[in-house]
Design an enzyme around this catalytic site. Structure first.
Site, PDB file in Angstrom:
ATOM      1  CE  LYS A  76     -10.961 -67.553 -20.191  1.00 56.91           C
ATOM      2  NZ  LYS A  76      -9.676 -68.176 -20.561  1.00 56.91           N
TER       3      LYS A  76
ATOM      4  CD  GLU B 100      -9.916 -65.473 -23.057  1.00 54.80           C
ATOM      5  OE1 GLU B 100     -11.048 -65.006 -23.283  1.00 54.80           O
ATOM      6  OE2 GLU B 100      -9.351 -65.375 -21.950  1.00 54.80           O
TER       7      GLU B 100
ATOM      8  CD  GLN C 186     -14.929 -62.010 -19.268  1.00 52.62           C
ATOM      9  OE1 GLN C 186     -13.840 -61.513 -18.991  1.00 52.62           O
ATOM     10  NE2 GLN C 186     -15.298 -63.198 -18.806  1.00 52.62           N
TER      11      GLN C 186
ATOM     12  NE  ARG D  94     -11.945 -58.292 -15.293  1.00 51.47           N
ATOM     13  CZ  ARG D  94     -12.023 -59.544 -15.665  1.00 51.47           C
ATOM     14  NH1 ARG D  94     -10.954 -60.314 -15.658  1.00 51.47           N
ATOM     15  NH2 ARG D  94     -13.182 -60.065 -16.038  1.00 51.47           N
TER      16      ARG D  94
END
Length: 759
Positions: A43, A224, A254, A634
């Protein structure tokens, strides 16, 4: 003709590395755009390339582009990447939300009744101002009101707003908030919440200002976006006019910062708030192997409130994630140490570096076990987002009390805690005590004896403080028996008013933990740290509880105390040998992993009550699932999940149950090692589920003796008796905590989760 088609379809060289969806997002213009960017989908590359594309290919004036994000680091990275493609991107305004708000207010301060030289108050300034307004109010209450005021501004609520009760239901909060705002206005300063709230108010009440800024910023980009709060959404809405091109990038899966005010509905409802929105999904993951993505997605897909996407791994196949069932937290730490050590020191092929590994946990307090184990094995590590366990202020305070109990001549320990919290024992009084103890006529330099002897000659306040301090130390000494076989009778340590208000309570358990808790509570260390900040204070209480848990392994004797302190001293000495080694394992909370990646990840404490927390339900439970998703994604190459059958909680070994999340996984996707805890049977694909009970008369609502269930308030239990009634079955349940209850299944159906195993 072919040459013409080629020229039409050709992209600038800097767009060639992008995949089709990324490229589509970059070249998009016109309608509002939501880029739904999954974990590891690139992104940041998309949004920075889009800035350069608008400047180079669309002729957009870089000064008319506003890009906002949440951290200075992210803003700097966006600016640097965009400038690498086109130097003119340096003129684009790339800021954090609060930085933009401050910039806006400096230029329009008069519209808010402010001078151009206004100061920005931080959290501590807010607390100080409230302290002057609310005299004789306990500091913990002031901290609470300060946090509520900040949250109210995050939600764009004024003191007069009818919805203010969602922040704090108490009637006095409205008056406190109004008084604070009035005083802040008199002073002519603002707080951080005002950096968002006041620009919105100016834009709404002064149309000429709104027109000026809408003309200035013709393109607004938000990174974000899932982390925005209500006030930030309102700011974006006011900045965007009919001609503004708005593009936001985010991932609803997220959104994990609800406790900071982030509102996931901002991204879920973006298309409703901005009609005509186009949605582009970035679903190609370049970070993780397919089995890891499948495991992460299988949990988060159980959420009801999500936009939905299917991540596809661009990397080739890899090893299955490991689901390890372990006996207790010590075995969990040993397991982590063993697999890390084996991969680095003993692997014959493809040896790993320590820095390849990350150990993830739900709360900072969980780091102690891993730190102890890694120090013993000489595994270098770093703790991200907090100090190492023994370096934390509250832990040092508790250890100083224990050190004085062991050695009343310890001057450093005495200086640290004799007047903490403040007992009116000033520097002069401390100096006299030290001088008295140093007199060769006195008993071996005993500081406690010297303090007791000098107390009558000191001021009334200092005398009272010394008496309270010595009494606190005596309470700890009284818990110690001469031998493990002859424990002294002791009362349960008191609970303070602050503890009863706090979310976490400090509790004594077995062995030496009784001494640790008695000292901390009677010396007021718990109150001191709770009063400084309710949120941080609760975390500090968790850390003190973890220290007490560690002490529970030692007998409540002077010898046990000596052994405990020696163990800690050895651990701390090992820390120094590892500090120069930059190749280190990362110990980190799940919340702090956002934006990071590691080749090998171990997620620990996957048990009910730990992750997710027992109080998680509804929106909170959905956020916990998103936190699981963030943690799992992750991992690049290897993922390990650890669940223990027992854990030391409040100084006692407590039976744990596997996390609800483990029931949402498919056993065929994992390599399972160890013995699963009672109540958990690995599912066959699609055959194990958790269903809320239905009303009486429903086949799925039938109960049998021996059925396992999870109760929202009581935890796990087993049905030991069933009686029929007019309103359905009455269940008698024996909970794993030892408590037994009777209740109507139908009336409790919103609290009970029945565990079904269909083999």
């Amino acid at each position: 003709m072919n040459n013409l088609l080629n020229s039409i379809n050709a992209y600038p060289p800097y767009l060639e590395p992008l995949n089709p969806e990324q490229r589509e997002a970059v070249v998009h213009t016109g309608n509002p755009l939501l880029i739904l960017a999954g974990a590891g989908s690139g992104k940041t590359r998309v949004i920075t390339t889009k800035i350069a594309y608008l400047i180079r290919e669309k002729g957009v004036d870089p000064r008319s582009i506003l890009a906002v994000t949440f951290t200075n680091k992210a803003a700097q990275e966006m600016a640097e990447r965009a400038r690498l493609i086109d130097d003119r991107a340096a003129y684009t305004m790339i800021r954090t939300f609060h930085s933009f708000g401050a910039w806006f207010l400096r230029r329009n301060s008069a519209f808010a009744g402010l001078g151009s030289g206004f100061m920005i108050y931080d959290d501590n300034d807010t607390i100080s101002l409230l302290s002057h307004i609310m005299e004789n109010i306990p500091k913990i209450d002031i901290k609470h009101f300060a946090r509520c005021i900040a949250r109210a501004k995050d939600y764009f609520l004024t003191p007069e707003d009818p919805q203010l009760s969602i922040i704090d239901y108490r009637k006095e909060f409205r008056g406190v908030y109004a008084g604070y705002e009035e005083r802040l206005c008199q002073i002519g300063n603002v707080d951080f919440g005002d950096l968002i709230k006041k620009p919105v108010e100016i834009l709404r009440t002064h149309p000429e200002v709104a027109r000026r800024f809408r003309d200035r910023f013709r393109v607004v980009l938000v990174d974000e976006y899932q982390d925005t709060n209500i006030a930030q959404f309102e700011l974006l809405k006011e900045l965007c006019g009919p001609e503004t091109y708005l593009c936001v990038v985010g991932d609803d899966d997220q959104s994990i910062y609800r406790f900071r005010g982030a509102e996931v509905r901002n991204i879920l409802e973006f298309s409703d708030k901005f009609p005509g929105t186009d949605v582009i999904r970035l679903e190609r993951n370049y970070r993780s192997i397919p089995p890891i993505l499948k495991a992460a997605s299988s949990v988060v897909s159980h959420n009801q409130r999500r936009l939905g996407k299917t991540l596809v791994a661009e990397r080739g196949p890899g090893k299955k994630p490991v689901l390890a069932f372990l006996l207790n937290q010590d075995e969990e730490a040993a397991f982590c140490g063993e697999i890390i050590e084996s991969s680095v020191r003993y692997a014959k092929r493809k040896k790993a570096a320590y820095s390849d590994w990350a150990v993830l946990y739900r709360t900072n307090a969980q780091s102690l076990g891993f730190e102890t184990e890694f120090l013993r094995r000489n595994i270098p590590y770093r703790v991200v987002g907090s100090l190492k366990f023994y370096e934390r202020e509250e832990v040092k305070d508790a250890l100083a009390l224990l050190a004085l109990l062991m050695n009343p001549r310890d001057e450093l320990a005495f200086r640290r805690v004799v007047n903490k919290p403040s007992r009116g024992i000033g520097a002069a009084a401390v100096g006299r005590i030290l001088t008295e103890a140093a007199d060769p006529k006195e008993e071996e330099g005993n500081l406690l004896t010297a303090a007791q002897q000098l107390a009558p000659s000191l001021s009334a306040k200092a005398r009272s403080g010394i008496e309270a301090f010595l009494k606190a130390l005596a309470s700890g000494a009284e818990t110690l028996a001469d031998s493990p076989s002859q424990p002294r009778q002791r009362e349960k340590p008191r609970k303070t008013a602050q503890e009863n208000r706090s979310q976490e309570q400090l509790n004594a358990g077995e062995g030496l933990s009784v001494c640790v808790v008695a000292l901390i509570q009677n010396a007021g260390i718990d109150e001191y740290h709770l009063s400084h900040d309710e949120i941080a204070g609760n975390q500090r209480i968790n850390n003190l509880q973890e220290l007490a848990n560690a002490a529970s392994l030692y007998p409540a004797t002077p010898a046990g105390l000596e052994e405990f302190l020696e163990h800690i001293a050895l651990d701390r000495s090992l820390e120094d040998t590892n500090r120069l080694n930059m190749d280190r394992v990362t110990l980190i909370t799940l919340h702090n992993t956002k934006g990071l990646e590691f080749r090998r990840v171990i997620m620990t404490g996957i048990e009910q009550g730990i992750f997710p927390r027992f109080d998680s339900k509804g929106e909170e439970l959905e956020e916990e699932r998103r936190l699981f998703y963030v943690g799992a994604t992750r991992a690049m190459d290897e993922l390990y999940l650890c669940s223990t059958a027992a854990r030391r909680v409040y100084g006692k070994s407590q039976t744990m149950q596997p996390s609800l999340f483990l029931y949402e996984l498919d056993k065929t996707d994992f390599q399972i090692i160890g013995a699963p805890a009672y109540g958990y049977i690995p599912q066959k694909s699609g055959t194990l589920n958790l269903d809320h009970t239905q009303g009486s008369g429903s086949k799925r609502g039938d109960w049998e003796i021996g059925d396992r269930l999870f109760h929202e308030e009581q935890g796990y239990g087993s049905v030991i008796n069933i009686q029929n009634s007019e309103n359905g079955p009455v269940l008698k349940v024996h909970f794993d905590s030892g408590k037994e209850m009777r209740f109507l299944a139908f009336h409790q159906n919103s609290y009970i989760t029945r565990i079904h195993h269909e083999l």
